[in-house]
Design a protein around this motif. Structure first.
Motif, PDB file in Angstrom:
ATOM      1  N   SER A 162     -11.074  -1.303 -35.034  1.00  0.00           N
ATOM      2  CA  SER A 162     -10.971  -1.436 -33.582  1.00  0.00           C
ATOM      3  C   SER A 162      -9.585  -1.874 -33.146  1.00  0.00           C
ATOM      4  O   SER A 162      -9.329  -2.007 -31.959  1.00  0.00           O
ATOM      5  CB  SER A 162     -12.006  -2.459 -33.085  1.00  0.00           C
ATOM      6  OG  SER A 162     -11.796  -3.719 -33.713  1.00  0.00           O
ATOM      7  N   THR A 163      -8.689  -2.109 -34.101  1.00  0.00           N
ATOM      8  CA  THR A 163      -7.345  -2.578 -33.790  1.00  0.00           C
ATOM      9  C   THR A 163      -6.384  -1.397 -33.690  1.00  0.00           C
ATOM     10  O   THR A 163      -6.327  -0.560 -34.581  1.00  0.00           O
ATOM     11  CB  THR A 163      -6.833  -3.554 -34.860  1.00  0.00           C
ATOM     12  OG1 THR A 163      -7.737  -4.648 -34.959  1.00  0.00           O
ATOM     13  CG2 THR A 163      -5.452  -4.070 -34.496  1.00  0.00           C
ATOM     14  N   SER A 164      -5.644  -1.340 -32.603  1.00  0.00           N
ATOM     15  CA  SER A 164      -4.628  -0.306 -32.425  1.00  0.00           C
ATOM     16  C   SER A 164      -3.288  -0.809 -32.930  1.00  0.00           C
ATOM     17  O   SER A 164      -3.011  -2.007 -32.917  1.00  0.00           O
ATOM     18  CB  SER A 164      -4.523   0.084 -30.955  1.00  0.00           C
ATOM     19  OG  SER A 164      -5.744   0.602 -30.471  1.00  0.00           O
ATOM     20  N   LYS A 166      -5.450   4.270 -33.139  1.00  0.00           N
ATOM     21  CA  LYS A 166      -6.428   3.302 -33.612  1.00  0.00           C
ATOM     22  C   LYS A 166      -6.681   3.544 -35.096  1.00  0.00           C
ATOM     23  O   LYS A 166      -6.881   4.677 -35.523  1.00  0.00           O
ATOM     24  CB  LYS A 166      -7.729   3.423 -32.831  1.00  0.00           C
ATOM     25  CG  LYS A 166      -8.790   2.399 -33.223  1.00  0.00           C
ATOM     26  CD  LYS A 166     -10.024   2.529 -32.341  1.00  0.00           C
ATOM     27  CE  LYS A 166      -9.715   2.145 -30.909  1.00  0.00           C
ATOM     28  NZ  LYS A 166     -10.929   2.152 -30.060  1.00  0.00           N
TER      29      LYS A 166
END
Length: 205
Positions: A76-78, A71
């Motif tokens: 919050s984006t992987s 991450k």
């Protein structure tokens, strides 16, 4: 690790070669629960790791590359990080954790200079995992030039290897006079730095 490799396991020989090129195939052969155990060990060392996966590459069906999912810090984006972008230490410990997890387990693990690419805290964690693997019946052989690592083993576990005139010798350091004299007083790593691991026999040996 730096290039994609066939999924099929090696017909013979070690599960992983010296460069770890067989890791994608090894991970692909694992069950979901086995890969989860590898992931859990990596997460103990690297905060933010979400998964350890094997994905198909553009080279076509049957070719895979190990990747890890992390991450982005503060977000919050992987996103995927391919194995060739990971540090040597991350690739190395992932390979070691995979070998310690696969079933059936290997009977022997030989690791050259295990400290390469690992910080002291990670090295200590990996060493404990290897001790646990040894208790499960895996024979572990490590080579090292690290006084730090030697401080985490006992002299009874240390063998000095020398090569002179094309001949290799293997001697337990407990047979050396200085080691016998100062064992329990001087740490094994300090003994190494002070030159105590020299071929002077202890009295009576």
């Amino acid at each position: 690790m730096t290039t994609s490799v066939p999924l099929e396991p090696r017909a013979r020989g070690p599960l992983l070669d010296e460069e770890g090129r067989g890791l994608p195939g090894l991970l692909a052969r694992m069950t979901k629960s086995q890969r989860a155990r590898v992931r859990a060990r990596v997460q103990r060392v690297i905060e933010g790791i979400e998964d350890v996966r094997v994905v198909e590459t553009e080279r076509g069906r049957g070719y895979f590359a190990a990747q890890e999912r992390m991450k982005y810090p503060g977000g919050s984006t992987s996103f995927e990080i391919p194995a060739w972008m990971l540090s040597e230490g991350t690739r190395r410990m992932t390979a070691l954790f995979a070998l310690m997890t696969i079933e059936p387990a290997p009977s022997l693990m030989i690791i050259e200079e295990i400290e390469n690419g690992l910080d002291p805290w990670t090295l200590e964690f990996v060493l404990q995992e290897l001790r646990d693997a040894a208790e499960r019946g895996i024979q572990i052989v490590l080579t090292t030039h690290s006084p730090f690592l030697l401080d985490h083993v006992s002299p009874e576990e240390v063998v000095v290897v020398r090569r002179e005139k094309r001949q290799s010798t293997y001697e337990q350091v407990t047979g050396f006079e200085d080691v016998a004299r100062y064992q329990g007083v001087v740490a094994p790593g300090a003994m190494y730095l002070a030159g105590y691991y020299a071929p002077r026999r202890a009295k009576g040996k």
